[in-house]
Design a protein around this motif. Structure first.
Motif, mmCIF file in Angstrom:
data_model
loop_
_atom_site.group_PDB
_atom_site.id
_atom_site.type_symbol
_atom_site.label_atom_id
_atom_site.label_comp_id
_atom_site.label_asym_id
_atom_site.label_seq_id
_atom_site.Cartn_x
_atom_site.Cartn_y
_atom_site.Cartn_z
ATOM 1 N N ALA A 265 0.824 -1.210 0.000
ATOM 2 C CA ALA A 265 0.000 0.000 0.000
ATOM 3 C C ALA A 265 0.858 1.260 0.000
ATOM 4 C CB ALA A 265 -0.932 0.000 1.210
ATOM 5 N N GLY A 266 2.019 1.205 0.660
ATOM 6 C CA GLY A 266 2.889 2.370 0.658
ATOM 7 C C GLY A 266 3.602 2.595 -0.651
ATOM 8 N N SER A 267 3.705 1.562 -1.471
ATOM 9 C CA SER A 267 4.394 1.694 -2.759
ATOM 10 C C SER A 267 3.460 2.092 -3.887
ATOM 11 C CB SER A 267 5.101 0.383 -3.109
ATOM 12 O OG SER A 267 5.717 0.445 -4.376
ATOM 13 N N VAL A 268 2.251 1.552 -3.882
ATOM 14 C CA VAL A 268 1.296 1.788 -4.968
ATOM 15 C C VAL A 268 0.376 2.932 -4.575
ATOM 16 C CG1 VAL A 268 -0.504 0.758 -6.389
ATOM 17 C CG2 VAL A 268 1.424 -0.620 -5.622
ATOM 18 N N GLN A 269 0.128 3.852 -5.507
ATOM 19 C CA GLN A 269 -0.701 5.015 -5.208
ATOM 20 C C GLN A 269 -2.150 4.634 -4.974
ATOM 21 O OE1 GLN A 269 -0.234 7.993 -8.202
ATOM 22 N NE2 GLN A 269 1.969 8.183 -7.933
ATOM 23 N N ARG A 270 -2.705 3.801 -5.831
ATOM 24 C CA ARG A 270 -4.133 3.511 -5.789
ATOM 25 C C ARG A 270 -4.356 2.127 -5.193
ATOM 26 N NH1 ARG A 270 -6.070 4.650 -11.798
ATOM 27 N NH2 ARG A 270 -8.109 4.317 -10.829
ATOM 28 N N ALA A 271 -4.075 2.007 -3.890
ATOM 29 C CA ALA A 271 -4.156 0.709 -3.224
ATOM 30 C C ALA A 271 -5.199 0.748 -2.122
ATOM 31 C CB ALA A 271 -2.801 0.318 -2.640
ATOM 32 N N GLU A 272 -5.916 -0.356 -1.988
ATOM 33 C CA GLU A 272 -6.839 -0.568 -0.889
ATOM 34 C C GLU A 272 -6.419 -1.837 -0.156
ATOM 35 O OE1 GLU A 272 -10.857 -0.681 -2.139
ATOM 36 O OE2 GLU A 272 -10.805 1.253 -3.162
ATOM 37 N N ILE A 273 -6.683 -1.869 1.140
ATOM 38 C CA ILE A 273 -6.269 -2.989 1.973
ATOM 39 C C ILE A 273 -7.494 -3.649 2.577
ATOM 40 C CG2 ILE A 273 -5.044 -3.647 4.077
ATOM 41 C CD1 ILE A 273 -3.046 -1.484 3.525
ATOM 42 N N CYS A 274 -7.472 -4.971 2.607
ATOM 43 C CA CYS A 274 -8.527 -5.750 3.265
ATOM 44 C C CYS A 274 -7.869 -6.771 4.173
ATOM 45 C CB CYS A 274 -9.423 -6.442 2.234
ATOM 46 S SG CYS A 274 -10.618 -7.577 2.973
ATOM 47 N N LEU A 275 -7.985 -6.570 5.469
ATOM 48 C CA LEU A 275 -7.481 -7.522 6.454
ATOM 49 C C LEU A 275 -8.655 -8.319 6.992
ATOM 50 C CD1 LEU A 275 -4.922 -5.321 8.424
ATOM 51 C CD2 LEU A 275 -4.432 -7.105 6.750
ATOM 52 N N MET A 276 -8.602 -9.630 6.840
ATOM 53 C CA MET A 276 -9.701 -10.502 7.226
ATOM 54 C C MET A 276 -9.363 -11.179 8.543
ATOM 55 S SD MET A 276 -10.609 -12.117 3.466
ATOM 56 C CE MET A 276 -12.208 -12.671 4.024
ATOM 57 N N ASP A 277 -10.219 -10.947 9.537
ATOM 58 C CA ASP A 277 -9.962 -11.511 10.858
ATOM 59 C C ASP A 277 -10.306 -12.999 10.870
ATOM 60 O OD1 ASP A 277 -12.620 -11.056 10.471
ATOM 61 O OD2 ASP A 277 -13.060 -10.532 12.548
ATOM 62 N N ALA A 278 -9.683 -13.716 11.809
ATOM 63 C CA ALA A 278 -9.875 -15.163 11.954
ATOM 64 C C ALA A 278 -9.627 -15.895 10.647
ATOM 65 C CB ALA A 278 -11.275 -15.473 12.481
ATOM 66 N N CYS A 279 -8.596 -15.481 9.922
ATOM 67 C CA CYS A 279 -8.309 -16.046 8.597
ATOM 68 C C CYS A 279 -6.807 -16.217 8.463
ATOM 69 C CB CYS A 279 -8.857 -15.133 7.505
ATOM 70 S SG CYS A 279 -8.623 -15.784 5.834
ATOM 71 N N GLY A 280 -6.404 -17.297 7.798
ATOM 72 C CA GLY A 280 -5.000 -17.591 7.605
ATOM 73 C C GLY A 280 -4.499 -17.225 6.222
ATOM 74 N N HIS A 281 -3.726 -18.137 5.628
ATOM 75 C CA HIS A 281 -3.032 -17.851 4.374
ATOM 76 C C HIS A 281 -3.913 -18.045 3.148
ATOM 77 C CE1 HIS A 281 0.498 -17.265 1.894
ATOM 78 N NE2 HIS A 281 0.306 -18.419 1.275
ATOM 79 N N ALA A 282 -5.048 -18.708 3.286
ATOM 80 C CA ALA A 282 -5.906 -19.016 2.128
ATOM 81 C C ALA A 282 -7.318 -18.490 2.362
ATOM 82 C CB ALA A 282 -5.938 -20.521 1.866
ATOM 83 N N PRO A 283 -7.526 -17.177 2.289
ATOM 84 C CA PRO A 283 -8.870 -16.627 2.549
ATOM 85 C C PRO A 283 -9.908 -17.081 1.543
ATOM 86 C CG PRO A 283 -7.392 -14.927 1.715
ATOM 87 C CD PRO A 283 -6.546 -16.118 2.015
ATOM 88 N N MET A 284 -9.512 -17.419 0.326
ATOM 89 C CA MET A 284 -10.486 -17.879 -0.672
ATOM 90 C C MET A 284 -11.111 -19.216 -0.284
ATOM 91 S SD MET A 284 -7.276 -18.807 -1.345
ATOM 92 C CE MET A 284 -6.651 -17.402 -2.276
ATOM 93 N N ILE A 285 -10.452 -19.967 0.603
ATOM 94 C CA ILE A 285 -10.977 -21.238 1.095
ATOM 95 C C ILE A 285 -11.569 -21.096 2.491
ATOM 96 C CG2 ILE A 285 -10.324 -23.582 1.785
ATOM 97 C CD1 ILE A 285 -8.315 -23.632 -0.441
ATOM 98 N N GLU A 286 -10.917 -20.306 3.326
ATOM 99 C CA GLU A 286 -11.364 -20.183 4.710
ATOM 100 C C GLU A 286 -12.601 -19.297 4.854
ATOM 101 O OE1 GLU A 286 -7.903 -19.708 7.511
ATOM 102 O OE2 GLU A 286 -6.846 -19.361 5.622
ATOM 103 N N ARG A 287 -12.643 -18.204 4.096
ATOM 104 C CA ARG A 287 -13.768 -17.268 4.190
ATOM 105 C C ARG A 287 -14.286 -16.972 2.791
ATOM 106 N NH1 ARG A 287 -12.927 -14.382 9.005
ATOM 107 N NH2 ARG A 287 -14.887 -13.311 8.583
#
Length: 442
Positions: A265-287
């Motif tokens: 996010a600090g490097s790219v100008q047009r960046a958005e961040i999504c931090l998913m709680d109770a989630c590990g390395h594979a959010p597409m499977i876990e959540r």
């Protein structure tokens, strides 16, 4: 005593020879079908194309395959043409002795997109596959429209493997440990257990894909990629990326440090961040429901996907009262998304995804974090606009009749020019700023 030493020496020689032989093992596709395989840079690559609409390319990560994207691919196929592939060295694709790493992966993605004639395609990458996506966007900005990075390391120090899996990547003896994992499913489960926060989310596909590579492909992909992203090399190169970027990470990721999102996010100008709680390395499977909603909201610009996903998720009391086997899956069909009567023009989200949005270099990136059942931006205090009002205002801005969503052109790559907002008139009593051509005042 000398006999024992000789036996030990011979045993060591046998182990080293077997390890070297396994380390040079390769795999080639026996019978490549045109509908499932294509030849890129001398290797057969397995791919899949579903859906219809603007193109979206899905890139898996290390020790994985395109099967990790199946829940998201089936969801995106309702609005987009989804392209997925098994990277060289993984899944069902060829596994040569060399040609791995971020740079080679980026070249493979470029050849893949060029084969299908893709331009300004949204590209979603996971793990080291996300690093390949960054390299692709930096080297070929005309090819990529929007970028999603999922659990992407920004530096080599942010990768932390469990000890059983780390042993399989060591030189000389690593191929033996990897061969043991390929032969014994419990060993592979031990490898992949830290990839998810909840052991119940560890799927059979994730465990099986970990054993489909070769020792050379697994070890060299990791070692070469770590060298290529070390000391922030790729993060510095990402500074030239002008496309919108969404960075997703699980707060309980044990493989890649979640703090990596700050570097991107600090490097790219047009960046958005999504931090998913109770989630590990594979959010597409876990959540999957929440993850799919975040991706759709980013690709389409329609925040109603987030609202609908939140409404569909069961509460803690509901989960305790309802048995696990009786729960319905979190499926979010498009026809169930509530569209207010005044927003009837916003039902088509296959609109122009390249609209330019004003970006301030001083403004912090948008943070989408789930807190107390709602999504809000970090830094907002309690006196700010209520969540419900913000959602309604956001819907009105996205679906205003004065700014209708353009119709889908016949040529999916011939997008209209970006809409630009008219400049606000200056107040009459405000003095105009001095002209840049005039003399400056010290």
């Amino acid at each position: 005593m000398s006999t024992i030493l000789i036996v030990l020496f011979l045993l060591i020689l046998v182990v080293v020879a077997a390890s070297l032989a396994l380390g040079r093992a390769t795999y080639e596709v026996d019978s490549a079908r045109d509908t499932e395989f294509l030849e890129l840079d001398g290797a057969w690559v397995r791919y899949n194309v579903i859906g219809g609409g603007p193109p979206v390319v899905l890139v898996h990560g290390w020790l994985s395959s395109s099967r990790i994207w199946e829940p998201l691919a089936s969801r995106l196929a309702q609005r987009f043409t989804v392209y997925s592939l098994d990277l060289v060295g993984f899944g069902e694709s060829d596994k040569p002795a060399s040609g791995y790493g971020v740079r080679n992966g980026s070249r493979l993605l470029y050849a893949f997109c060029a084969h299908f004639g893709l331009a300004r395609a949204s590209v979603i990458g996971h793990d080291l596959g996300a690093n390949m996506v960054v390299k692709l966007a930096a080297d070929h900005p005309d090819l990529v429209g929007r970028i999603v990075l999922v659990s992407a390391p920004a530096d080599e120090d942010q990768i932390d493997l469990p000890t059983p899996l780390w042993l399989a990547t060591l030189p000389v003896i690593g191929p033996l440990f990897y061969a043991l994992g390929r032969a014994a499913r419990p060993v592979r489960r031990m490898w992949m257990r830290p990839f998810v926060a909840d052991p119940d989310d560890l799927t059979d596909e994730l465990v099986d894909d970990a054993g489909k590579s070769t020792p050379a492909a697994a070890a060299r992909t990791l070692s070469i990629s770590r060298r290529e992203i070390s000391r922030g090399r790729l993060v510095r190169q990402a500074a030239i990326i002008k496309m919108p970027m969404l960075v997703v990470s699980g707060e309980e990721d044990q493989i890649v440090d979640p703090h990596s999102v700050s570097a991107w996010a600090g490097s790219v100008q047009r960046a958005e961040i999504c931090l998913m709680d109770a989630c590990g390395h594979a959010p597409m499977i876990e959540r999957p429901a929440e993850f799919n909603a975040q991706i759709l909201a980013f690709l389409t610009g329609d925040a109603r996907y987030l609202d609908h996903a939140e409404a569909q998720l069961p509460t803690a009391a509901d989960q305790e009262a309802e048995p696990a086997e009786d729960r319905e899956p979190d499926v979010l069909p498009d026809d169930e998304i509530a569209v207010p009567p005044e927003d009837v023009h916003a039902s088509d989200d296959t609109a122009d995804l390249t609209v330019e949005y004003p970006v301030s270099d001083e403004a912090p990136p948008k943070i989408h974090r789930k807190r107390e059942g709602t999504y809000q931006a970090d830094g907002q205090d309690e006196t700010s606009e209520p969540q419900t009002d913000r959602v309604q205002n956001r819907r009105r801005r996205a679906t205003s009749a004065d700014d209708p969503i353009p119709e889908l052109p016949e040529d999916l790559f011939d997008w209209p020019e970006p809409r630009r907002e008219p400049r606000r008139p200056r107040p009459e009593d405000e003095e105009p700023p001095p002209s840049s051509n005039g003399p400056s005042r010290l």
